[in-house]
Write an enzyme that holds these catalytic residues in place. Structure first.
Site, PDB file in Angstrom:
ATOM      1  N   SER A  99       0.877  -1.200  -0.041  1.00 41.54           N
ATOM      2  CA  SER A  99       0.060   0.013  -0.130  1.00 41.54           C
ATOM      3  C   SER A  99       0.840   1.261  -0.026  1.00 41.54           C
ATOM      4  O   SER A  99       1.950   1.195   0.488  1.00 41.54           O
ATOM      5  CB  SER A  99      -0.869   0.007   1.274  1.00 41.54           C
ATOM      6  OG  SER A  99      -0.229  -0.189   2.395  1.00 41.54           O
ATOM      7  N   GLN A 101       1.791   4.445   1.693  1.00 40.25           N
ATOM      8  CA  GLN A 101       1.528   4.749   3.126  1.00 40.25           C
ATOM      9  C   GLN A 101       2.538   5.637   3.510  1.00 40.25           C
ATOM     10  O   GLN A 101       3.573   6.074   2.640  1.00 40.25           O
ATOM     11  CB  GLN A 101       1.728   3.545   3.739  1.00 40.25           C
ATOM     12  CG  GLN A 101       3.302   2.648   3.443  1.00 40.25           C
ATOM     13  CD  GLN A 101       3.530   1.385   4.215  1.00 40.25           C
ATOM     14  OE1 GLN A 101       3.954   1.075   5.184  1.00 40.25           O
ATOM     15  NE2 GLN A 101       2.649   0.385   3.488  1.00 40.25           N
ATOM     16  N   HIS A 103       4.285   6.931   7.620  1.00 38.71           N
ATOM     17  CA  HIS A 103       4.393   6.654   9.190  1.00 38.71           C
ATOM     18  C   HIS A 103       4.524   7.969   9.914  1.00 38.71           C
ATOM     19  O   HIS A 103       5.270   8.526   9.678  1.00 38.71           O
ATOM     20  CB  HIS A 103       5.736   5.680   9.335  1.00 38.71           C
ATOM     21  CG  HIS A 103       5.558   4.482   8.607  1.00 38.71           C
ATOM     22  ND1 HIS A 103       4.800   3.584   8.413  1.00 38.71           N
ATOM     23  CD2 HIS A 103       6.726   4.042   7.577  1.00 38.71           C
ATOM     24  CE1 HIS A 103       5.279   2.672   7.606  1.00 38.71           C
ATOM     25  NE2 HIS A 103       6.274   2.816   7.048  1.00 38.71           N
ATOM     26  N   LYS A 126       7.743   4.761  13.196  1.00 45.63           N
ATOM     27  CA  LYS A 126       8.424   3.706  12.270  1.00 45.63           C
ATOM     28  C   LYS A 126       9.136   4.282  11.396  1.00 45.63           C
ATOM     29  O   LYS A 126       8.753   4.002  10.263  1.00 45.63           O
ATOM     30  CB  LYS A 126       6.908   3.039  11.934  1.00 45.63           C
ATOM     31  CG  LYS A 126       7.288   1.620  11.499  1.00 45.63           C
ATOM     32  CD  LYS A 126       6.087   0.858  10.750  1.00 45.63           C
ATOM     33  CE  LYS A 126       6.443  -0.279  10.093  1.00 45.63           C
ATOM     34  NZ  LYS A 126       5.559  -0.757   9.118  1.00 45.63           N
ATOM     35  N   GLU A 128      11.879   3.802   8.752  1.00 48.25           N
ATOM     36  CA  GLU A 128      12.575   2.502   8.373  1.00 48.25           C
ATOM     37  C   GLU A 128      13.402   2.788   7.086  1.00 48.25           C
ATOM     38  O   GLU A 128      13.333   3.548   6.373  1.00 48.25           O
ATOM     39  CB  GLU A 128      11.332   1.541   7.789  1.00 48.25           C
ATOM     40  CG  GLU A 128      10.532   2.036   6.921  1.00 48.25           C
ATOM     41  CD  GLU A 128       9.101   1.418   6.638  1.00 48.25           C
ATOM     42  OE1 GLU A 128       8.632   0.730   7.428  1.00 48.25           O
ATOM     43  OE2 GLU A 128       8.612   1.210   5.301  1.00 48.25           O
ATOM     44  N   HIS A 263       5.242   6.827   0.556  1.00 52.24           N
ATOM     45  CA  HIS A 263       6.115   5.685  -0.054  1.00 52.24           C
ATOM     46  C   HIS A 263       5.293   4.327  -0.607  1.00 52.24           C
ATOM     47  O   HIS A 263       4.245   4.050   0.189  1.00 52.24           O
ATOM     48  CB  HIS A 263       7.376   5.187   0.684  1.00 52.24           C
ATOM     49  CG  HIS A 263       7.103   4.452   1.933  1.00 52.24           C
ATOM     50  ND1 HIS A 263       6.833   5.409   3.081  1.00 52.24           N
ATOM     51  CD2 HIS A 263       6.922   3.285   2.425  1.00 52.24           C
ATOM     52  CE1 HIS A 263       6.568   4.665   4.076  1.00 52.24           C
ATOM     53  NE2 HIS A 263       6.782   3.588   3.891  1.00 52.24           N
ATOM     54  N   ARG A 282      -2.550   4.442   5.543  1.00 57.09           N
ATOM     55  CA  ARG A 282      -2.545   4.097   4.179  1.00 57.09           C
ATOM     56  C   ARG A 282      -3.512   4.847   3.310  1.00 57.09           C
ATOM     57  O   ARG A 282      -4.348   5.702   3.717  1.00 57.09           O
ATOM     58  CB  ARG A 282      -3.113   2.498   4.090  1.00 57.09           C
ATOM     59  CG  ARG A 282      -2.273   1.551   4.840  1.00 57.09           C
ATOM     60  CD  ARG A 282      -2.785   0.014   4.680  1.00 57.09           C
ATOM     61  NE  ARG A 282      -1.796  -0.876   5.369  1.00 57.09           N
ATOM     62  CZ  ARG A 282      -1.928  -1.374   6.588  1.00 57.09           C
ATOM     63  NH1 ARG A 282      -2.788  -0.720   7.302  1.00 57.09           N
ATOM     64  NH2 ARG A 282      -0.988  -1.967   7.193  1.00 57.09           N
ATOM     65  N   LYS A 288      -6.841  -2.886   2.601  1.00 54.34           N
ATOM     66  CA  LYS A 288      -7.050  -2.619   4.203  1.00 54.34           C
ATOM     67  C   LYS A 288      -7.649  -1.098   4.468  1.00 54.34           C
ATOM     68  O   LYS A 288      -7.912  -0.425   3.315  1.00 54.34           O
ATOM     69  CB  LYS A 288      -5.615  -2.673   4.847  1.00 54.34           C
ATOM     70  CG  LYS A 288      -4.970  -4.300   4.831  1.00 54.34           C
ATOM     71  CD  LYS A 288      -3.627  -4.031   5.455  1.00 54.34           C
ATOM     72  CE  LYS A 288      -3.098  -5.570   5.766  1.00 54.34           C
ATOM     73  NZ  LYS A 288      -1.786  -5.497   6.078  1.00 54.34           N
TER      74      LYS A 288
END
Length: 404
Positions: A99, A101, A103, A126, A128, A263, A282, A288
């Site tokens: 998806s 999304q 954070h 989050k 990453e 991203h 998302r 979802k």
């Protein structure tokens, strides 16, 4: 200490032994049968409750072991994070897009968790890092304004979907203008478009581009649009490549996904490390829950050139380089040892999770472990691991550590 780690069989993962996750699992544990029709999407290494690692020789969860062995975490990490491994280390094998999304920042994550605990399960941020193991496709950050403007001029189907005021302001904007101000209304208009309008726009656009010559199709991202639409028909996220950078990473290249940066991973295999969290907002390419108001409000609308988004490592010594993001939660080291050589990992004040990704040999902390692809080792703080390739072989490993 060798770990048994959890595989996640999400629908978007590569199937059977096409998946690097499955290959690593099969190499480390030949007794585990790989199902060719099953998706092997992620290998999780760490203490996250949704996929905790177990110390094989002790038959105990790593999360339980560290509670009784505080020295494993080390005083610096305990002071900053408590008795925990504060990062989650993963291998991903992607067959179709994840998806779109972003954070949230730490404070925003705490607020979302407090207000919507069923949707946002924990209060942590989050950030990453993704390091490509194979050719890797991703959407990352908003494109330079002039690129988005050019797409909207050449794609009237998309421009006509969006609010006239937002488009007029946006197309009149010069490159040096503030993308935060002019891009947000356009993206908001896109993300809140009526679903039937989105579906009919995609249909009309695909039908037109299908008839164009190959250079035109290529410049207008038709192959990617078609692929996304095949996997997610009628999804507004199919149009996101016209707004976000479409990146092709070679093995060894990396991107760091800071808070609020939009991203989506599209395909390929990577090493991923993140703060120990599952907080995701998302926006599309997913069945979802989509939280459009939260996402549109929080996004970083800065324009990025692709080279700004590549995140480069620093050389530590002739065998190792390290990616150090601007967060204390984690860093990732890549170590390569050639045949006939031996290497002691650097002494870290943090616990480590180490995965062998290629080669053969031996890894020794207190007891030797057969080092082959897929073997995962937990190394206590302030300890070193000796890596010795077998004759005629090399060893390549990735090591996740705290960035303290």
């Amino acid at each position: 200490m060798e770990l048994q780690c959890k595989v996640q069989n999400y629908d978007w993962g590569k199937l059977g032994l096409d998946s690097t996750v499955a290959k690593l699992l099969s190499s480390a544990h030949p007794d585990i049968a790989i199902d060719p029709s099953k998706a092997y999407a992620e290998l999780w290494m760490g203490t996250h409750p949704n996929g905790p690692s177990m110390i094989i020789e002790r038959g105990v969860l790593l999360s339980e072991y560290i509670k009784d062995n505080l020295d494993a975490i080390g005083p610096e990490v305990r002071k900053k994070f408590g008795v925990t491994v504060p990062f989650l280390f993963k291998i991903l094998s992607i067959r179709k897009a994840l998806s779109i999304q972003a954070h949230p920042k730490k404070e925003h994550a705490e607020e979302l968790h407090k207000n919507f605990p069923d949707m946002y399960k924990d209060p942590n941020h989050k950030p990453e890092l993704a390091i490509a193991l194979t050719p890797f496709e991703a959407l990352c950050g908003f494109r330079p304004l002039v690129e988005i403007q050019n797409f909207l001029k050449k794609l009237p189907e998309v421009a006509n979907m969006l609010s006239k005021e937002s488009i007029d302001n946006f197309l009149a904007q010069q490159e040096q203008g503030d993308s935060q101000i002019v891009l947000k209304p356009v993206f908001h208009s896109l993300m809140t478009s009526d679903k039937t309008v989105v579906a009919s726009t995609l249909k009309a656009l695909l039908e037109r581009l299908e008839k164009e010559d190959v250079p035109t199709q290529s410049s207008l991202l038709y192959p990617l649009l078609k692929r996304l639409h095949n996997d997610f028909p009628g999804d507004v996220g199919c149009l996101s490549p016209y707004f976000m950078n479409y990146m092709l990473l070679n093995p060894g290249q990396a991107i760091f996904l800071k808070p609020n940066l939009p991203h989506a991973y599209l395909s390929g295999d990577c090493v991923e490390c993140m703060a120990c969290s599952d907080n995701v907002v998302r926006a599309g390419l997913t069945p979802k829950h989509i939280d459009v108001p939260t996402l549109v409000d929080m996004l970083d609308y800065s324009s990025y050139a692709q080279e700004q988004l590549l995140f480069n490592p620093q050389l530590e010594d002739c065998n190792s380089c390290v990616w150090r993001p601007p967060v204390p939660d984690f860093a990732v080291v890549r170590i390569k040892v050639e045949s006939g050589d031996s290497y002691n990992t650097q002494n870290r004040s943090s616990p480590s999770l180490i995965i062998i990704t290629s080669g053969q040999g031996e890894a020794c902390d207190t007891e030797p472990v057969a080092a082959k692809p897929g073997v995962v080792i937990f190394l206590k703080a302030s300890r070193q691991l000796t890596l010795t390739p077998a004759e005629g072989h090399h060893l390549e490993v990735y090591q996740a550590i705290c960035n303290v």
